[in-house]
Design a protein around this motif. Structure first.
Motif, PDB file in Angstrom:
ATOM      1  N   PHE A 139       2.355  -1.351 -13.920  1.00 36.71           N
ATOM      2  CA  PHE A 139       2.817  -0.714 -12.683  1.00 36.71           C
ATOM      3  C   PHE A 139       1.626  -0.092 -11.986  1.00 36.71           C
ATOM      4  O   PHE A 139       0.813   0.589 -12.618  1.00 36.71           O
ATOM      5  CB  PHE A 139       3.859   0.358 -13.038  1.00 36.71           C
ATOM      6  CG  PHE A 139       4.335   1.184 -11.865  1.00 36.71           C
ATOM      7  CD1 PHE A 139       5.371   0.748 -11.070  1.00 36.71           C
ATOM      8  CD2 PHE A 139       3.749   2.416 -11.592  1.00 36.71           C
ATOM      9  CE1 PHE A 139       5.825   1.529 -10.008  1.00 36.71           C
ATOM     10  CE2 PHE A 139       4.201   3.190 -10.537  1.00 36.71           C
ATOM     11  CZ  PHE A 139       5.238   2.749  -9.736  1.00 36.71           C
ATOM     12  N   LEU A 140       1.502  -0.355 -10.678  1.00 34.61           N
ATOM     13  CA  LEU A 140       0.393   0.202  -9.907  1.00 34.61           C
ATOM     14  C   LEU A 140       0.963   0.894  -8.684  1.00 34.61           C
ATOM     15  O   LEU A 140       1.635   0.285  -7.866  1.00 34.61           O
ATOM     16  CB  LEU A 140      -0.583  -0.901  -9.491  1.00 34.61           C
ATOM     17  CG  LEU A 140      -1.883  -0.467  -8.806  1.00 34.61           C
ATOM     18  CD1 LEU A 140      -2.698   0.449  -9.708  1.00 34.61           C
ATOM     19  CD2 LEU A 140      -2.703  -1.683  -8.412  1.00 34.61           C
ATOM     20  N   GLU A 141       0.674   2.191  -8.554  1.00 30.40           N
ATOM     21  CA  GLU A 141       1.225   2.992  -7.471  1.00 30.40           C
ATOM     22  C   GLU A 141       0.401   2.861  -6.199  1.00 30.40           C
ATOM     23  O   GLU A 141      -0.792   3.173  -6.173  1.00 30.40           O
ATOM     24  CB  GLU A 141       1.301   4.470  -7.897  1.00 30.40           C
ATOM     25  CG  GLU A 141       1.840   5.430  -6.852  1.00 30.40           C
ATOM     26  CD  GLU A 141       3.348   5.332  -6.661  1.00 30.40           C
ATOM     27  OE1 GLU A 141       3.859   5.937  -5.714  1.00 30.40           O
ATOM     28  OE2 GLU A 141       4.007   4.650  -7.471  1.00 30.40           O
ATOM     29  N   LYS A 142       0.999   2.381  -5.122  1.00 31.79           N
ATOM     30  CA  LYS A 142       0.416   2.335  -3.773  1.00 31.79           C
ATOM     31  C   LYS A 142      -1.037   1.852  -3.748  1.00 31.79           C
ATOM     32  O   LYS A 142      -1.944   2.583  -3.344  1.00 31.79           O
ATOM     33  CB  LYS A 142       0.514   3.714  -3.130  1.00 31.79           C
ATOM     34  CG  LYS A 142       1.941   4.221  -2.978  1.00 31.79           C
ATOM     35  CD  LYS A 142       2.001   5.601  -2.368  1.00 31.79           C
ATOM     36  CE  LYS A 142       3.448   6.074  -2.254  1.00 31.79           C
ATOM     37  NZ  LYS A 142       3.554   7.447  -1.695  1.00 31.79           N
ATOM     38  N   PRO A 143      -1.297   0.616  -4.170  1.00 31.55           N
ATOM     39  CA  PRO A 143      -2.682   0.119  -4.206  1.00 31.55           C
ATOM     40  C   PRO A 143      -3.277  -0.023  -2.802  1.00 31.55           C
ATOM     41  O   PRO A 143      -2.685  -0.685  -1.946  1.00 31.55           O
ATOM     42  CB  PRO A 143      -2.543  -1.251  -4.873  1.00 31.55           C
ATOM     43  CG  PRO A 143      -1.127  -1.670  -4.593  1.00 31.55           C
ATOM     44  CD  PRO A 143      -0.325  -0.404  -4.599  1.00 31.55           C
ATOM     45  N   THR A 163       0.811  -1.221   0.000  1.00 32.94           N
ATOM     46  CA  THR A 163       0.000   0.000   0.000  1.00 32.94           C
ATOM     47  C   THR A 163       0.843   1.270   0.000  1.00 32.94           C
ATOM     48  O   THR A 163       0.329   2.356  -0.295  1.00 32.94           O
ATOM     49  CB  THR A 163      -0.935   0.030   1.224  1.00 32.94           C
ATOM     50  OG1 THR A 163      -0.142   0.004   2.423  1.00 32.94           O
ATOM     51  CG2 THR A 163      -1.875  -1.166   1.224  1.00 32.94           C
ATOM     52  N   SER A 164       2.124   1.169   0.315  1.00 35.57           N
ATOM     53  CA  SER A 164       2.971   2.361   0.355  1.00 35.57           C
ATOM     54  C   SER A 164       4.084   2.331  -0.690  1.00 35.57           C
ATOM     55  O   SER A 164       5.002   3.148  -0.638  1.00 35.57           O
ATOM     56  CB  SER A 164       3.590   2.510   1.751  1.00 35.57           C
ATOM     57  OG  SER A 164       4.365   1.380   2.095  1.00 35.57           O
ATOM     58  N   LEU A 165       3.983   1.390  -1.650  1.00 32.23           N
ATOM     59  CA  LEU A 165       5.032   1.242  -2.657  1.00 32.23           C
ATOM     60  C   LEU A 165       4.432   1.100  -4.047  1.00 32.23           C
ATOM     61  O   LEU A 165       3.247   0.828  -4.198  1.00 32.23           O
ATOM     62  CB  LEU A 165       5.898   0.008  -2.342  1.00 32.23           C
ATOM     63  CG  LEU A 165       6.672   0.043  -1.014  1.00 32.23           C
ATOM     64  CD1 LEU A 165       7.158  -1.348  -0.642  1.00 32.23           C
ATOM     65  CD2 LEU A 165       7.829   1.012  -1.103  1.00 32.23           C
ATOM     66  N   GLY A 166       5.257   1.270  -5.059  1.00 30.47           N
ATOM     67  CA  GLY A 166       4.837   1.014  -6.428  1.00 30.47           C
ATOM     68  C   GLY A 166       4.990  -0.465  -6.740  1.00 30.47           C
ATOM     69  O   GLY A 166       6.074  -1.031  -6.563  1.00 30.47           O
ATOM     70  N   ILE A 167       3.906  -1.108  -7.180  1.00 32.75           N
ATOM     71  CA  ILE A 167       3.909  -2.555  -7.398  1.00 32.75           C
ATOM     72  C   ILE A 167       4.006  -2.862  -8.894  1.00 32.75           C
ATOM     73  O   ILE A 167       3.277  -2.298  -9.712  1.00 32.75           O
ATOM     74  CB  ILE A 167       2.653  -3.201  -6.791  1.00 32.75           C
ATOM     75  CG1 ILE A 167       2.579  -2.882  -5.306  1.00 32.75           C
ATOM     76  CG2 ILE A 167       2.666  -4.705  -7.012  1.00 32.75           C
ATOM     77  CD1 ILE A 167       3.768  -3.326  -4.489  1.00 32.75           C
ATOM     78  N   LEU A 168       4.907  -3.774  -9.224  1.00 34.96           N
ATOM     79  CA  LEU A 168       5.184  -4.136 -10.615  1.00 34.96           C
ATOM     80  C   LEU A 168       4.550  -5.475 -10.956  1.00 34.96           C
ATOM     81  O   LEU A 168       4.489  -6.376 -10.110  1.00 34.96           O
ATOM     82  CB  LEU A 168       6.696  -4.236 -10.838  1.00 34.96           C
ATOM     83  CG  LEU A 168       7.533  -3.021 -10.433  1.00 34.96           C
ATOM     84  CD1 LEU A 168       9.014  -3.384 -10.418  1.00 34.96           C
ATOM     85  CD2 LEU A 168       7.271  -1.850 -11.370  1.00 34.96           C
ATOM     86  N   GLN A 169       4.105  -5.612 -12.189  1.00 33.83           N
ATOM     87  CA  GLN A 169       3.655  -6.911 -12.698  1.00 33.83           C
ATOM     88  C   GLN A 169       4.691  -7.427 -13.674  1.00 33.83           C
ATOM     89  O   GLN A 169       5.038  -6.743 -14.647  1.00 33.83           O
ATOM     90  CB  GLN A 169       2.298  -6.797 -13.392  1.00 33.83           C
ATOM     91  CG  GLN A 169       1.776  -8.150 -13.889  1.00 33.83           C
ATOM     92  CD  GLN A 169       0.388  -8.057 -14.495  1.00 33.83           C
ATOM     93  OE1 GLN A 169      -0.012  -7.010 -14.983  1.00 33.83           O
ATOM     94  NE2 GLN A 169      -0.353  -9.152 -14.465  1.00 33.83           N
ATOM     95  N   ALA A 170       5.204  -8.627 -13.399  1.00 35.63           N
ATOM     96  CA  ALA A 170       6.242  -9.209 -14.249  1.00 35.63           C
ATOM     97  C   ALA A 170       5.777 -10.550 -14.794  1.00 35.63           C
ATOM     98  O   ALA A 170       5.034 -11.279 -14.132  1.00 35.63           O
ATOM     99  CB  ALA A 170       7.536  -9.386 -13.459  1.00 35.63           C
ATOM    100  N   ASP A 171       6.230 -10.877 -16.010  1.00 33.34           N
ATOM    101  CA  ASP A 171       5.889 -12.183 -16.569  1.00 33.34           C
ATOM    102  C   ASP A 171       6.906 -13.222 -16.107  1.00 33.34           C
ATOM    103  O   ASP A 171       7.774 -12.940 -15.274  1.00 33.34           O
ATOM    104  CB  ASP A 171       5.798 -12.115 -18.095  1.00 33.34           C
ATOM    105  CG  ASP A 171       7.134 -11.779 -18.767  1.00 33.34           C
ATOM    106  OD1 ASP A 171       8.201 -11.942 -18.117  1.00 33.34           O
ATOM    107  OD2 ASP A 171       7.118 -11.359 -19.934  1.00 33.34           O
TER     108      ASP A 171
END
Length: 426
Positions: A175-179, A159-167
Motif C-alpha cells: 500500500f502506498l499513500e498518495k504517491p 496522487t491524492s489516494l492510497g494505491i494498492l498493489q494486488a497480485d
C-alpha cells in the motif's frame, strides 16, 4: 448465517467542508437538493440487505440525529436500525475519538451486543451506488480476513489516494499513500488478468485506489484494533497487509469522494447535467431520505435549464441554469442563478413573519428580487436581499473567510442562516 454490522464513519470536524460543517456534522450536509450525505452509505446498506447500521460521529451531531430519527424507521420484524454513536465519556474512557480506528475501537462494547460475524466499514462523504453483497461474496470466496473496496484510477488521481498493489488473484501485498507524480509506481499497475474494465484501462486507469471501504471478519477487526493506532487508512490497513490475508474488491461504477468544497460543488452541479455521472433515477437501488410531504415545486414564467428543483419550492420569473435548487426555496422575480447550489429552507415563513421582516429591514428567507448569483453555494435558511450581485462582476476573489461569506477554490459559500442585505456585491 452471517451477521454483518455496518459502521459509517461520520468524520471529525469536517474542516475540508467548512463552512458547510460549521453547524452540522459532515454526514448531515445537504446534497442533491433534498438528500443528506449520510443517505448515500445508508441507502447502499439497505439496498444490500444490511440493515444494522451505526453512524460514528462526535461533532455537531444534533442535525444528523434528527435526520436519522425521522428518516430510517424499520419495522420490528426486520431487526434493522440506524443509530448514532457519538463520542461518550465512560469510567474507562474520557477522551474523544482520536481517529477512525479509535472511534471503532471505543464502540466495541456496543457492537458486540449484536454478535456480528463481520463488519463493513464505510465513509460518510462519498457518492456511489454499490451492492455490498457482491463485495461480501468476494470476501467469502477468496477466504480473506479483510477485503478492501478499490477502483481503477489514472496516475494523476493516484496522487491524492492510497494505491494498492494486488497480485493476479487480487490479494493485496502493499500500500502506498498518495504517491507524488515524480515517484515511479509502475510496479503497482493492476495485473492484466485482474483489470475488469477495458474502457478504464484504455483511459489510463491502471492503478488500484482504496475507496476507504472495508469488510473485516469480526475477530480480525478486534485483533487489529488491539493497540493504540488511530487511523484505518494510514495505520491499520498497512499493518493488516503485512500480517493478514487482505483481498481487493474492484468496483468500476461511479465513485467520488465529496469531502472538499470543490468536489462537493462539482459533484452536485453535475447531477443537473444532461448525462450525469451518477444516476439518482435508479428505481432498483434508490437513494432514501426523509419524506417531507411537500407540494410539487411551482415554476412561474421561468427560463429553467440543466437544473434540478427539489419539492416545495416557488420560483417566479427567474433565470435558472446549471443549478441545484433545494427544498422550500423561494426565488423572487428577476433573479438570475448560474452554477448555484441553493440548499433551501427548513420551514416556510408565514405572512406575519414576512411582515416582521419588513419592519426589521431584513430580507425574507430565499433569493430576493433582481439578485444575480454565479458559482456559489447558498446554505440553508439564508436571506439574500434584493438586487445583490454575488460572484457575477469581474473582480479578484481570493480564497478566505470574509464574515458573511467564504471563498474556497474560487467558489463563494454563504453559511447557514446568513443575512445578505439588499444591494450587496460579492
Amino acid at each position: 448465517m452471517p451477521e454483518i454490522l455496518a459502521i459509517v464513519l461520520g468524520g471529525g470536524k469536517g474542516t475540508r467542508l467548512y463552512p458547510l460543517t460549521q453547524q452540522r456534522a459532515k454526514p448531515a450536509v445537504p446534497f442533491g437538493g433534498k438528500y443528506r450525505l449520510v443517505d448515500i452509505p445508508i441507502s447502499n446498506c439497505i439496498n444490500s440487505d444490511m440493515k444494522q447500521i451505526y453512524i460514528l460521529t462526535q461533532f455537531n451531531s444534533v442535525s444528523l440525529h434528527n435526520h436519522l430519527a425521522r428518516t430510517y424507521i424499520f419495522d420490528v420484524f426486520s431487526r434493522g436500525f440506524v443509530e448514532i454513536l457519538a463520542a461518550e465519556q465512560t469510567f474507562e474512557n474520557t477522551s474523544w475519538y482520536e481517529g477512525t480506528a479509535d472511534a471503532v475501537r471505543k464502540n466495541f462494547p456496543h457492537f458486540n451486543v449484536q454478535k456480528p460475524t463481520h463488519y463493513i466499514i464505510l465513509s460518510g462523504d462519498q457518492l456511489y451506488r454499490m451492492d455490498f453483497r457482491e463485495m461480501f461474496r468476494t470476501h467469502i470466496d477468496s477466504k480473506a480476513e479483510i477485503t478492501i473496496a478499490s477502483t481503477p484510477v489514472d496516475r494523476l488521481a493516484a496522487t491524492s489516494l492510497g494505491i494498492l498493489q494486488a497480485d493476479r488473484k487480487g490479494r493485496i501485498s502493499s500500500f502506498l499513500e498518495k504517491p507524488p507524480l515524480d515517484v515511479d509506481i509502475e510496479h503497482l499497475r493492476i495485473p492484466e488478468n485482474l483489470h475488469p474494465d477495458q474502457a478504464m484501462k484504455d483511459a489510463g486507469k491502471n492503478y488500484l485506489a482504496s475507496m476507504g471501504m472495508y469488510i473485516f471478519d469480526a475477530h480480525v477487526l478486534e485483533q487489529m484494533l488491539n493497540n493504540d493506532k488511530a487511523d484505518f487508512g494510514k495505520e491499520i490497513i498497512p499493518l493488516a497487509i503485512e500480517s493478514r490475508k487482505v483481498q481487493s474488491y474492484i468496483f468500476t461504477g461511479f465513485w467520488e469522494d465529496i469531502g472538499t468544497i470543490k468536489n462537493f460543488y462539482e459533484t452536485n452541479i453535475n447531477l443537473a447535467s444532461l448525462n450525469p455521472a451518477f444516476n439518482f433515477y435508479d428505481e432498483n437501488m434508490p437513494i432514501y431520505t426523509h419524506r417531507r410531504h411537500l407540494p410539487a415545486t411551482k415554476i412561474n414564467y421561468c427560463n429553467f435549464s440543466l437544473s434540478l428543483a427539489a419539492e416545495g419550492s416557488i420560483i417566479t420569473d427567474a433565470k435558472i441554469g446549471n443549478s441545484i435548487i433545494g427544498i422550500r426555496t423561494i426565488i423572487e422575480p428577476g433573479s438570475d442563478l448560474n452554477g448555484v447550489i441553493v440548499m433551501g429552507a427548513s420551514e416556510y415563513e408565514t405572512p406575519e413573519e414576512r411582515k416582521q421582516n419588513r419592519e426589521l429591514g431584513r430580507p425574507d428567507i430565499g433569493i430576493g428580487r433582481g439578485t444575480h448569483i454565479h458559482r456559489a453555494i447558498i446554505d440553508q435558511n439564508c436571506r439574500i436581499g434584493d438586487g445583490c450581485r454575488i460572484g457575477v462582476d469581474e473582480m479578484e476573489r481570493k480564497d478566505g473567510d470574509y464574515g458573511r461569506y467564504h471563498i474556497r477554490d474560487g467558489i463563494i459559500v454563504i453559511p447557514k442562516n446568513t443575512v445578505i442585505p439588499s444591494g450587496t456585491i460579492i
